[in-house]
Design a protein around this motif. Sequence first.
Motif, PDB file in Angstrom:
ATOM      1  N   LEU A 115       0.795  -1.222   0.000  1.00 15.61           N
ATOM      2  CA  LEU A 115       0.000   0.000   0.000  1.00 15.61           C
ATOM      3  C   LEU A 115       0.831   1.278   0.000  1.00 15.61           C
ATOM      4  CD1 LEU A 115      -2.771  -0.789   2.664  1.00 15.61           C
ATOM      5  CD2 LEU A 115      -3.084  -0.643   0.197  1.00 15.61           C
ATOM      6  N   LEU A 116       2.032   1.201   0.539  1.00 17.36           N
ATOM      7  CA  LEU A 116       2.736   2.405   0.964  1.00 17.36           C
ATOM      8  C   LEU A 116       2.997   3.393  -0.162  1.00 17.36           C
ATOM      9  CD1 LEU A 116       4.045   3.946   3.241  1.00 17.36           C
ATOM     10  CD2 LEU A 116       6.133   2.600   2.889  1.00 17.36           C
ATOM     11  N   ASN A 158      -0.100   5.167  -1.350  1.00 18.08           N
ATOM     12  CA  ASN A 158      -0.554   6.107  -0.326  1.00 18.08           C
ATOM     13  C   ASN A 158       0.201   7.422  -0.436  1.00 18.08           C
ATOM     14  OD1 ASN A 158      -0.407   7.509   2.339  1.00 18.08           O
ATOM     15  ND2 ASN A 158      -1.681   5.832   3.051  1.00 18.08           N
ATOM     16  N   LEU A 159       1.524   7.342  -0.520  1.00 15.94           N
ATOM     17  CA  LEU A 159       2.338   8.558  -0.554  1.00 15.94           C
ATOM     18  C   LEU A 159       2.106   9.346  -1.843  1.00 15.94           C
ATOM     19  CD1 LEU A 159       5.731   7.282   0.918  1.00 15.94           C
ATOM     20  CD2 LEU A 159       3.615   7.935   2.085  1.00 15.94           C
ATOM     21  N   LEU A 160       1.974   8.653  -2.955  1.00 20.83           N
ATOM     22  CA  LEU A 160       1.737   9.347  -4.220  1.00 20.83           C
ATOM     23  C   LEU A 160       0.379  10.047  -4.222  1.00 20.83           C
ATOM     24  CD1 LEU A 160       3.127   6.736  -6.767  1.00 20.83           C
ATOM     25  CD2 LEU A 160       4.189   8.903  -6.079  1.00 20.83           C
ATOM     26  N   TYR A 161      -0.606   9.422  -3.611  1.00 18.27           N
ATOM     27  CA  TYR A 161      -1.928  10.052  -3.512  1.00 18.27           C
ATOM     28  C   TYR A 161      -1.840  11.355  -2.734  1.00 18.27           C
ATOM     29  CZ  TYR A 161      -6.593  10.965  -1.622  1.00 18.27           C
ATOM     30  OH  TYR A 161      -7.762  11.583  -1.241  1.00 18.27           O
ATOM     31  N   GLY A 168       9.292  -2.453   1.926  1.00 16.40           N
ATOM     32  CA  GLY A 168       8.670  -1.129   1.961  1.00 16.40           C
ATOM     33  C   GLY A 168       9.648   0.008   1.812  1.00 16.40           C
ATOM     34  N   LYS A 169      10.795  -0.075   2.470  1.00 15.08           N
ATOM     35  CA  LYS A 169      11.788   1.008   2.376  1.00 15.08           C
ATOM     36  C   LYS A 169      12.275   1.175   0.951  1.00 15.08           C
ATOM     37  CE  LYS A 169      13.581   0.782   7.121  1.00 15.08           C
ATOM     38  NZ  LYS A 169      14.778   0.588   7.965  1.00 15.08           N
ATOM     39  N   ALA A 170      12.636   0.079   0.322  1.00 12.32           N
ATOM     40  CA  ALA A 170      13.140   0.148  -1.047  1.00 12.32           C
ATOM     41  C   ALA A 170      12.078   0.658  -2.015  1.00 12.32           C
ATOM     42  CB  ALA A 170      13.624  -1.228  -1.490  1.00 12.32           C
ATOM     43  N   ASP A 205      -2.141   5.966   9.251  1.00 11.92           N
ATOM     44  CA  ASP A 205      -1.572   4.652   8.967  1.00 11.92           C
ATOM     45  C   ASP A 205      -1.487   4.481   7.452  1.00 11.92           C
ATOM     46  OD1 ASP A 205      -1.446   3.985  11.667  1.00 11.92           O
ATOM     47  OD2 ASP A 205      -3.490   3.178  11.666  1.00 11.92           O
ATOM     48  N   ALA A 206      -0.754   3.457   7.023  1.00  9.32           N
ATOM     49  CA  ALA A 206      -0.566   3.242   5.585  1.00  9.32           C
ATOM     50  C   ALA A 206      -1.856   2.847   4.883  1.00  9.32           C
ATOM     51  CB  ALA A 206       0.499   2.174   5.349  1.00  9.32           C
TER      52      ALA A 206
END
Length: 334
Positions: free
Chosen positions: A15-16, A19-22, A42-44, A107-108
């Motif tokens: 999801l991450l 989520n951030l792009l949104y 997730g970090k990568a 949350d993510a």
Amino acid sequence: MRVALVLTVKNEERLLRQNLLYHRALGAEHIFVYFDGTTDGGKAAISDLDFVTLQDSVSPEKYEHLTYLEKFTSQADEHHTARQCLNTFDAQQECKAMGISWLVSLDADELVCPNTTEIIGLPQFFDTIPPQVEIVYLQTREFLQHKISIHNVFSEGTLFKTTPTYRSRFKNITKQLDNPFTGQQQKFPYWYGQTMGKGAIRIGKDVIPHNVHRYKKVDGLQVTSVKAGLVLHYHAYDAADFIKKFTNFSEHPDTFLSGNSVESIKLLLRDVVNKSGKTETELKTYFENNLMFSRTEVTALLKNKYLWLLSRDPAPLEEITSVQQVFQQKIKAH
């Protein structure tokens, strides 16, 4: 109006990034992501995003000198929500240095939704908040679990539950969940996740977390707050997310930071995933037969009838299309 977000995540690679792009498409200037025991990629997955600060959860020792954070620093080893509150406080300090006006803690599996039918940016949304307001409380809508598997739930899902309960018990909507430990069925509300919403903090007002949903002043006084906008919660939205979510909860205690008991449905699902001995295939079947809403159930919810003739107010389901519009119009191939 300059807006930032803070997320504490564990194994949310699926999801991450979306989520951030949104939130970036809605005008978030910066996003702080704290990884809390993450073992997936997730970090990568987000390391190329130049508007994101990546770090691990804050060590409680960093803030143990602040007596007003003692509830969190003293319980950080046991409670992930204590670490989440410390991460939010840490991001507040970063926002002060950067000149950020508002910080939203999520949350993510949660998205800020300023408007349900059209795209409204986060700076535009916060521009409408009166200057004396210190906290904006975003009210929850929970995604309707109605498919066994979804590729990108943020861009595909538009049906959301509107309220966990009604004033009249005759209007309430329930699901029967199998308890494999007792062999019995248990009745629960059709709403499975958090009901308290999430908060946006005006920076520079001596506001600190009270818990992951509510805030207070450093001196303990209540904040000046309003309810505005929504947080969309994509809670256990398909079988794979159900398994991941409650696998993450495997070591969570039976009580909250406050000492109150965790809701029985969360404890049941935690134990179904981690202690029932069910295989992954069996857990997917459990999701389908218990948590997921069938086509017949979805149709009935959309018809909004109870006692054969009466209608609920609000209707139990709401179609929210603005998030889908963001992905169609603003987020290209990333």
